[in-house]
Design a protein around this motif. Structure first.
Motif, mmCIF file in Angstrom:
data_model
loop_
_atom_site.group_PDB
_atom_site.id
_atom_site.type_symbol
_atom_site.label_atom_id
_atom_site.label_comp_id
_atom_site.label_asym_id
_atom_site.label_seq_id
_atom_site.Cartn_x
_atom_site.Cartn_y
_atom_site.Cartn_z
ATOM 1 N N GLY A 99 0.809 -1.213 0.000
ATOM 2 C CA GLY A 99 0.000 0.000 0.000
ATOM 3 C C GLY A 99 0.846 1.268 0.000
ATOM 4 O O GLY A 99 2.070 1.216 0.129
ATOM 5 N N ASP A 100 0.184 2.404 -0.114
ATOM 6 C CA ASP A 100 0.907 3.678 -0.126
ATOM 7 C C ASP A 100 1.561 3.948 1.233
ATOM 8 O O ASP A 100 2.654 4.506 1.297
ATOM 9 C CB ASP A 100 -0.007 4.840 -0.530
ATOM 10 C CG ASP A 100 -1.354 4.818 0.176
ATOM 11 O OD1 ASP A 100 -1.940 3.731 0.305
ATOM 12 O OD2 ASP A 100 -1.833 5.884 0.600
ATOM 13 N N ASP A 102 2.420 1.484 3.454
ATOM 14 C CA ASP A 102 3.423 0.430 3.570
ATOM 15 C C ASP A 102 4.687 0.772 2.771
ATOM 16 O O ASP A 102 5.803 0.546 3.237
ATOM 17 C CB ASP A 102 2.791 -0.868 3.052
ATOM 18 C CG ASP A 102 3.520 -2.108 3.520
ATOM 19 O OD1 ASP A 102 3.647 -2.284 4.739
ATOM 20 O OD2 ASP A 102 3.943 -2.905 2.660
ATOM 21 N N GLY A 132 -5.776 2.327 5.017
ATOM 22 C CA GLY A 132 -7.055 1.640 5.089
ATOM 23 C C GLY A 132 -7.172 0.769 6.329
ATOM 24 O O GLY A 132 -8.097 0.924 7.127
ATOM 25 N N THR A 134 -5.800 0.590 9.185
ATOM 26 C CA THR A 134 -5.908 1.207 10.510
ATOM 27 C C THR A 134 -7.031 2.241 10.560
ATOM 28 O O THR A 134 -7.122 3.019 11.496
ATOM 29 C CB THR A 134 -4.565 1.837 10.936
ATOM 30 O OG1 THR A 134 -4.068 2.597 9.835
ATOM 31 C CG2 THR A 134 -3.567 0.763 11.293
ATOM 32 N N PRO D 265 0.534 5.594 13.275
ATOM 33 C CA PRO D 265 -0.669 4.819 13.613
ATOM 34 C C PRO D 265 -0.388 3.325 13.748
ATOM 35 O O PRO D 265 0.358 2.768 12.951
ATOM 36 C CB PRO D 265 -1.595 5.070 12.418
ATOM 37 C CG PRO D 265 -1.110 6.337 11.781
ATOM 38 C CD PRO D 265 0.372 6.342 12.020
ATOM 39 N N GLU D 292 7.538 4.475 13.145
ATOM 40 C CA GLU D 292 7.652 4.546 14.600
ATOM 41 C C GLU D 292 8.968 5.164 15.032
ATOM 42 O O GLU D 292 9.069 5.795 16.086
ATOM 43 C CB GLU D 292 7.555 3.142 15.205
ATOM 44 C CG GLU D 292 6.157 2.594 15.314
ATOM 45 C CD GLU D 292 5.635 1.983 14.034
ATOM 46 O OE1 GLU D 292 6.337 2.052 13.006
ATOM 47 O OE2 GLU D 292 4.525 1.426 14.059
ATOM 48 N N ARG D 342 -0.986 -5.509 22.533
ATOM 49 C CA ARG D 342 -1.928 -6.298 21.751
ATOM 50 C C ARG D 342 -1.368 -7.705 21.624
ATOM 51 O O ARG D 342 -0.244 -7.975 22.066
ATOM 52 C CB ARG D 342 -2.115 -5.656 20.379
ATOM 53 C CG ARG D 342 -0.877 -5.689 19.520
ATOM 54 C CD ARG D 342 -1.090 -4.912 18.218
ATOM 55 N NE ARG D 342 -0.342 -5.485 17.117
ATOM 56 C CZ ARG D 342 -0.302 -4.983 15.891
ATOM 57 N NH1 ARG D 342 -0.975 -3.895 15.602
ATOM 58 N NH2 ARG D 342 0.386 -5.568 14.945
HETATM 59 C C1 LIG Z 1 5.266 -1.698 12.818
HETATM 60 C C2 LIG Z 1 3.863 -1.403 12.504
HETATM 61 N N1 LIG Z 1 3.444 -0.135 12.555
HETATM 62 C C3 LIG Z 1 2.173 0.177 12.284
HETATM 63 C C4 LIG Z 1 1.289 -0.796 11.962
HETATM 64 C C5 LIG Z 1 -0.153 -0.423 11.716
HETATM 65 N N2 LIG Z 1 -0.489 -0.369 10.315
HETATM 66 C C6 LIG Z 1 -0.857 -1.483 9.673
HETATM 67 S S1 LIG Z 1 -1.228 -1.209 8.068
HETATM 68 C C7 LIG Z 1 -0.909 0.435 8.228
HETATM 69 C C8 LIG Z 1 -1.079 1.381 7.075
HETATM 70 C C9 LIG Z 1 -1.864 0.810 5.985
HETATM 71 O O1 LIG Z 1 -1.903 1.686 4.921
HETATM 72 P P1 LIG Z 1 -1.482 1.244 3.459
HETATM 73 O O2 LIG Z 1 -0.112 0.697 3.436
HETATM 74 O O3 LIG Z 1 -1.720 2.421 2.584
HETATM 75 O O4 LIG Z 1 -2.434 0.031 3.119
HETATM 76 P P2 LIG Z 1 -3.977 -0.002 2.873
HETATM 77 O O5 LIG Z 1 -4.558 -0.552 4.126
HETATM 78 O O6 LIG Z 1 -4.429 1.390 2.588
HETATM 79 O O7 LIG Z 1 -4.124 -0.924 1.715
HETATM 80 C C10 LIG Z 1 -0.531 0.749 9.503
HETATM 81 C C11 LIG Z 1 -0.218 2.104 9.939
HETATM 82 C C12 LIG Z 1 1.764 -2.111 11.917
HETATM 83 N N3 LIG Z 1 0.995 -3.146 11.607
HETATM 84 N N4 LIG Z 1 3.035 -2.373 12.188
#
Ligand SMILES: Cc1ncc(C[n+]2csc(CCOP(=O)(O)OP(=O)(O)O)c2C)c(N)n1
Ligand SMILES: Cc1ncc(C[n+]2csc(CCOP(=O)(O)OP(=O)(O)O)c2C)c(N)n1
Ligand code: SF4
Ligand code: SF4
Ligand SMILES: [Mg+2]
Ligand SMILES: [Mg+2]
Lengths: 340, 614, 340, 614
Positions: A99-100, A102, A132, A134, D265, D292, D342
């Motif tokens: 994702g954007d 990620d 998305g 989160t 987040p 982070e 968690r």
């Molecule tokens: C180390 C860590 N930090 C934060 C998260 C929380 N987290 C999971 S997915 C995500 C962002 C998702 O956005 P994107 O990559 O754009 O994917 P999309 O869900 O929009 O497809 C975040 C912040 C995590 N799982 N692990």
């Protein structure tokens, strides 16, 4: 390289896993999944040689749904994991699905480095301009000023343009597609797979729940002819419902012109050549945005350059062929030793 | 060969070489070390860098050193205080004097003791004249003048000539140790094989130094260290970092798997990456990643792809890798994480040694993720433990943390070259083509899951960081499944202890005091124990290399001793861990937080205090 | 913003700390330090308002040597630390001092994000194309094929060009200087400080010990007139010992011409305008490399754009001015409460 | 108000709302909760999400829930099994039945029980008819039909109408709990203040539900829960994440420092960032970082610049931050690191709760870096402990880790709104302009160093990750200085325990069993202890919120009890830590690794077993 005659003829179904797909109804990820599943049978690669690697995010669930080898990694690290997979075994066909957030937030460093190294992988970037999974925080591609869960008064961050950043990182392949054009996506994926090196494919993807219609102006069927330009190698850069608009160069800028107006004829329109080594044209095309320009889709850049995993293999072969050390016993007994 | 009336036979001797980084102390040290090995002495070395940045010449901060401990006896540490100090400038002398034994032999270049040099070294008067060295045996030839004199007609500039000063000292040392100077000349010939002019110049100077020593009256007696007779076979001098790299490579050859290292440079672990990068002839793949996180994640990817994979780092890098260590753990992929510990916290004292990453290794990641931990104890045994770490990782399908440290990594010792056939087998269990495959089905004995390489038809499957259902490996949020998987993963790791060699105990079966050390504290602790044992004290000794899980017989050993003392270079991490595991025992502790290895003498003293307090 | 008349007149000495400088004799870092110390008195800022933030590397020792506030951070994180300092207090004058490894290897993500956000900081990138502190491993800017301690058979990695990557990240200011031209460095630092937003200054720095002469062709006094072009706003892009060479645009490419040859006159030569919003020209200039082109030095790009820390402050002021919640008591008692 | 002959007074009741995410169960739950609060009941809530991804409608995986525990008595947990279950589709019923008490009241929409729905829910027959619900009190009106009927002429489409179904159920509940439906209507009016049409529709439906309940014979008796009389004052219902955010903001106001959060987040910590992002009116600065690592490093920068700074994350994020936690530690800058735990390891079970990051918090970084750790115990007390964490960080100049978890963060409870004047003062010690400043000079009492904000003339200084000399803060590799600084940093942290409130012990002064919990296990453990106490058992209870350093009186408390049992949602981390700290006691342990909170009943049972085994 692969021995084509030994590869069975696959169909889309061969690439559908038994896992229940868990995206929201209407999510753009579904069509990307199906475009990939449609493209895979045409890549002339044994099914077991595919590896799909992802990070974390809605889009990163992708590998579970494809019936090949898959690695659902940790957030932001897909490119790093994939770099290990591909360096370890260059004969695998490796796809990064990310994702954007990620790719460009937590994974930004691996993103630019995999491009720089030109690892021979296909990299699909699901750009919905939001986090998305989160539940709706702004991402590094969210437009400045947008209200999201973490920007209740609008973001104050200037967004990245993925293609432009890829050019800055010396990427050798960049394409853009939209989640509502499966046929085009499939074509692009096939092109991406052909390219030797990191093939970055940005898909403008809709998140119905947290960022609905963010790409609407670009992708909507009623306006897309005017708001997109599908670039094809060797063809004129023409677009518009009437196919009468085109791009010309005006100094260092691109300019949209109407054929037959202001003295512009078809001959003036630029011909698309994604194989130009110099990235400037791709940089210009990748930067085009509404309302001044149509948004470019298709393969914007695809140039031949040395590939990391191939160089790694050939360097090893070369050294092997000239070294007298053939195994650990040779090595341990070489140089300064003492018999006591 | 020197024939001196007054030859003193010694069991062991410590020689320290100190000077500016350009002074060739590392070279002279290696020359001396290699020669000692050729003559059959046992040995251990340790370089001592002031800091990562090269400090201005002639200053205390700029002093770089190299210590060698040689012996007719077995050698377990790089030595406490020096018997012989070579100090090429006043700063080197000022800095090292406190690390010399009373009455030590001190060799300096008189010409380097100028007012300008004193100022740089921040000393007020000439130590050669102000009584500082009164109680030492000082050898202070005008080395610079001598070298310039000898090479006057050589046609080279004085800068080049001055760089040969160390060989004048080498010549003196060859005399002092009753050694044939030809050995030193042979070393030079090999070292500078491609630069014959350098060989010629240095040989002349070495001979001049030797001749000087023969004549000068400062040398009242010379030393003789007889060959160590316990060590037999073919040896080489090896640093811990090199031994680690080679151990990993040997494991790769044994397993039939190619080797992959994903790593990011960091002191003092960089040498492992650099060593492995050299060995493309053996198919080693090194991926110098953009950071530590990419380093470990690329290694996880390579492991998923079916290679033997490792990542190497030091403390701060291990912190950065901790999230991915959890990923390797839950995906149950083999991976060795080498952590060469250094002084912390944070950037801390990056060139110094400490054992302060034990708890981080045990606990530094989220969730319940118990990971085997192995610690090496000497430069040479880094080979074995690196090998073992890979064997365990591959055969038990788990990440393994291997702890070494700056002292082991940069130090060196004699290593007996093994026969590859004598090393244990390493047998990966791969999924077979076109056979049913379940990612989380387990071997009944080890509980290891089966490894399925991409490219294996019929073994297509998905792994990842989310909890997975038992056997089938689908994403699962089922509470009972989570409890089961948590227990299975732990039990798998606990069972590794079934294949440990017996935990070695030295000294008495039952005694007043059991000395316990782990990892690199072994050398000093063992030597101190030996001292006490020789004095007839009621002591025993055991060292831990398998840290998690602990050897099963540990409590049975502990209960045989009245007191247990745990020695480690930290604020008491292993002892805290032992208290948590075996609270039924009372533990005394000896800790040192100076980012310097233990000295045998300080441990001997502590143990004696404990025995006396009883 | 600062009340200039209250600022005492500083000299270079005011910015020299009491710490012993511990770089190797001949290291390029010395001249950068002295250029900065020369520039600081001219920035009309109270000494106590300067904060120098760095990561880890030889270059990152910099803050110890400047007698202001300083933060020697951890490897790669200078930009993140500095972003916190600046967001916390926009009235501070914040400098990031960082090596090519610190910024573009481990710190790559923070590097592109600080540029994207356009945080108002000055960012000096010490590019010696090597990891100095850890004694000579290749870095992300080391030329392809170079033998280093970790690439005994030559690297197989395509390097980044810092300026190009900065353009890809939508950077608003980019300049380049060389460690052997202190006067020019000082001028550039003063310009960088003027710019509102992230001012990236790349200094081609020599590591005498592990990568000696890596920039030699560009910086050597005997060849630099021909191999460098010093770009100044509003001036023609001219260079060469004889000042007779210049740059012209040839389609989408820059071309080196000799004035008076092939029909080129002074009028044909491009005029440098770093303030062009469109980054394409800066992209082209930043990419220029030997032997085809001279290497551009000076300020390549400096455009006005929204600044993160300023937006953050003004958004807070705006919300404060309209909200009825003035303190925690108001907040805690707002909305759904229940008196039991 | 309903007048039913058969009103049963209850001390406490658990109501669970379950359905698809679009069914408005969260809304109905909140409505019910708020009404309960208005009526003076004590309460606790807990949402139960299936997984981060929204699963297909109507499936078991897609069920989302909201549990409320209300009481006349004090409420400490969100409840074990439900007394009343609202299930808007068959999947919600199938998933939740096992979490209901025998004989529970089950409210469903009969219209939702179709063949198509059974298929989606993967059940074979209609549970309303196949005997599944035989032993339950089932209320199964045709809700969909009723709603469509009521709103037939409202002019809205059936999709919109179907979204009001939850209010029909709400109406039934108002009747069932003897509550004035007007309260529910008022809630709707506030909630949808900007959408009058919605208020109108939902009000009609709520009334219809109420009327239906009045008439239907399935409701044999109704419940009455009297107001809790122990709680007096002004309250609000608050989640743990909101309370954490507000606690930090309150600390900021008290200290006079602006607040800065650097964060990325991550579930379940994101709410803290989102809550803080809302409060620009109070000057809160939130920096949503690229990861982070940037999150914590920006917070360190902000702290250096003189703001009150924090970073918020969950397990995997804490792993990533660990290197920088060490930096905050060695630079001795105030910083609060909030970790909302968690399910692990790795990505694990991201929406579920666990207490598995304790050891990571204690040890997850290189070198000796002891950092204070505080754990909150209820949604409401997250406010106090967040406040305390900032107070300690600022007054002792140290990073502090605050542990909460998914159960606390997402759960809610009644929180008594404090007076700002009653909160403790927070007094930063800043360097003064133009006075001599030494970065590592310390306050003699706390050993805290003085904070020097950039902008303070004369206080220019440098900090960093390398070891620094005592007082002056120059880079130092001196061994003795390192030992000294290590000891000083530790002692500074240990002295924090001097200012702790007394460790509370409930129940007998001396007893057979001491129940020990920490953090969020308190609610269930305390309730179970209360059960036993009421049964007259010889028990006592204590909960730890100050984890490191531990309260000094801990061993004095422990020694008064014959047995000690430690309850925690992990594999035994706190108990292992206690064993390491106080090995003189014997500890029993109750652990659960299901990523679900403890149930009071299971703990009561375990404790009884222990007491009986004696
Ligand atoms: C180390 C860590 N930090 C934060 C998260 C929380 N987290 C999971 S997915 C995500 C962002 C998702 O956005 P994107 O990559 O754009 O994917 P999309 O869900 O929009 O497809 C975040 C912040 C995590 N799982 N692990
Ligand atoms: C987390 C971490 N990883 C690795 C290192 C080791 N390290 C310190 S500086 C450095 C690279 C230095 O190169 P550069 O940033 O180019 O600075 P230079 O020394 O060349 O000025 C490395 C790899 C470290 N200190 N911390
Ligand atoms: S939240 Fe958005 S991106 Fe995620 S599955 Fe739903 S629609 Fe797709
Ligand atoms: S190693 Fe290189 S970069 Fe570092 S101080 Fe020495 S010359 Fe400068
Ligand atoms: Mg997204
Ligand atoms: Mg560098």
């Amino acid at each position: 390289m692969t021995d084509i005659k030994n590869i069975q003829k696959y169909t889309r179904k061969d690439f559908v896993s038994d896992q229940e797909v868990k995206w929201c109804a209407g999510c753009g990820d579904y069509s990307i999944l199906s475009a990939v599943q449609n493209a895979l049978p045409e890549l002339e690669t044994e099914k077991e040689k595919f590896v799909f690697v992802s990070g974390i995010g809605c889009s990163s669930r992708f590998p579970y749904y494809v019936d090949t080898f898959g690695f659902h990694g940790i957030h932001g690290r897909a490119a790093a994991i994939a770099s290990g997979v591909k360096s370890a075994n260059p004969r695998l066909n490796v796809w990064i699905m990310s994702g954007d957030g990620d790719s460009m937030a937590i994974g930004g460093n691996h993103f630019i480095h995999v491009l720089r190294r030109n690892m021979n992988v296909n990299y699909v970037l699901f750009n919905n301009q939001i986090y998305g999974l989160t539940k709706g925080q702004y991402s590094p591609t969210t437009p400045l000023g947008q209200v999201t869960k973490t920007s209740p008064y609008g973001t104050i961050e200037h967004p990245f343009k993925p293609g432009e950043l890829a050019m800055g990182a010396e990427g050798t392949f960049y394409a853009r597609g939209t989640d509502n054009n499966p046929k085009q996506m499939k074509e692009i994926f096939i092109e991406a797979n052909k390219h030797q090196g990191t093939s970055l494919v940005e898909i403008l993807q809709n998140c119905v729940i947290f960022n609905n219609n963010t790409h609407h102006e670009i992708t909507d069927k009623t306006t897309r002819d005017d708001n997109q330009i599908y670039l094809k190698a060797g063809e004129k850069m023409i677009f518009g419902k009437e196919k009468n608009k085109g791009l010309v160069l005006d100094g260092l800028k691109l300019k949209v012109v109407t054929i037959g107006e202001d003295g512009y004829t078809l001959d003036d329109i630029l011909v698309h050549d994604p194989s130009m080594e110099d990235p400037t044209m791709a940089f210009l095309l990748a930067r085009m945005s509404l309302p001044e320009y149509p948004v470019a889709v298709g393969v914007l850049r695809a140039v031949v350059a040395p590939v990391y995993d191939q160089l790694m293999e050939s360097q090893i072969e070369e050294v092997k062929s000239i070294s007298k050390i053939k195994n650990m016993t040779d090595l341990m007994n070489s140089g300064h030793t003492f018999v006591l | 060969m020197a024939t001196n009336n007054n030859v003193i036979e010694r069991e062991r001797l410590v020689i320290k070489f100190a000077g500016d980084s350009g002074d060739g102390m590392q070279l002279t040290g290696t020359q001396f070390t290699d020669t000692s090995a050729l003559l059959g002495n046992d040995l251990a070395t340790f370089p001592d860098f002031p800091s990562e940045i090269r400090a201005p010449q002639g200053t205390i901060a700029g002093v770089s050193g190299y210590q060698v401990h040689i012996g007719h006896a077995n050698i377990y540490t790089s030595g406490d205080k020096a018997d012989v100090l070579v100090a090429l400038n006043p700063a080197a002398l000022a800095y090292n004097l406190k690390h010399c034994k009373p009455g030590a032999t001190i060799i300096v270049d008189r010409d380097a003791f100028t007012e300008k040099a004193f100022k740089k070294a921040k000393i007020d008067s000439n130590p050669l004249e102000d009584g500082t060295l009164e109680h030492y045996n000082v050898i202070a030839p005008p080395v610079t003048t001598q070298c310039r004199e000898v090479l006057r007609d050589s046609g080279v500039d004085s800068k080049t000539i001055d760089k040969t000063r160390n060989q004048f000292i080498a010549g003196i040392l060859f005399y002092l140790f009753n050694r044939d100077p030809q050995l030193g000349i042979d070393f030079l010939a090999k070292k500078f094989a491609k630069k014959p002019k350098l060989v010629e110049l240095n040989t002349l100077i070495l001979k001049a130094g030797y001749t000087y020593a023969e004549n000068v009256e400062a040398i009242h007696s010379t030393y003789l260290i007889n060959p160590n007779i316990e060590k037999k076979g073919k040896f080489r001098n090896i640093t811990g970092n090199q031994a680690t790299a080679w151990g990993l490579m040997a494991a790769s050859e044994k397993s039939g798997l190619n080797f992959f290292l994903g790593s990011y440079p960091i002191t003092p672990a960089t040498d492992i990456l650099m060593e492995l990068a050299k060995h493309k002839e053996l198919g080693v793949k090194t991926f110098q990643a953009e950071d530590e996180i990419a380093g470990i994640n690329s290694a996880i990817g390579a492991s998923y792809a079916g290679l033997m994979a490792a990542t190497s780092t030091s403390g701060p890098g291990l912190s950065l890798k901790s999230e991915a260590v959890g990923l390797a753990f839950i995906t149950e992929l083999p991976l060795v994480i080498v952590n060469v510990m250094r002084g912390g916290p944070s950037t801390g004292l990056p060139t110094k040694t400490e054992q302060t990453d034990l708890m981080q290794a045990l606990w530094g990641r989220n969730g319940e993720a118990p990971i085997p931990i192995i610690a090496a104890s000497s430069p040479a045994d880094c080979f074995n433990y690196a090998f073992m770490a890979e064997k365990i990782a591959i055969e038990h399908m788990t990440p393994v943390i291997l702890l070494t440290d700056s002292y082991l990594g940069n130090g060196s010792g004699l290593w007996k070259i093994p026969n590859m056939e004598d090393l244990p087998t390493i047998t990966p269990r791969f999924a077979k083509a076109n056979e049913p495959y379940e990612p989380y089905a387990r071997d009944p004995e080890t509980l290891a899951r089966t490894w399925a390489k991409p490219g294996t038809p019929g073994a297509e499957h998905r792994v990842g960081g989310l909890e997975k259902s038992d056997v089938h490996g689908a994403v699962s949020h089922d509470p009972i499944n989570h409890e089961k998987m948590t227990a299975l993963r732990k039990e798998k790791v606990m069972r590794i202890a079934n294949s440990y060699p017996a935990q070695e105990v030295f000294g008495k079966e039952e005694a007043d005091l059991l000395v316990v050390s782990w990892g690199s504290s072994k050398g000093a602790a063992y030597s101190a124990f030996k001292n006490l044992e020789e004095e007839g004290k009621s002591v025993a000794f055991t060292n831990f290399n398998f840290i998690f899980p602990l050897p099963k017989e540990t409590p049975d050993i502990f209960k045989r001793y009245k007191e247990i003392v745990v020695c480690e270079l930290n604020d008491g991490q292993f002892v805290k861990y032992l208290r948590g595991e075996y609270p039924e025992f009372n533990y005394l502790q000896v800790n040192k937080m100076q980012a310097q290895p233990f000295m045998v003498s300080e441990l001997t003293e502590k143990f004696n205090e404990i025995l006396e307090a009883k």
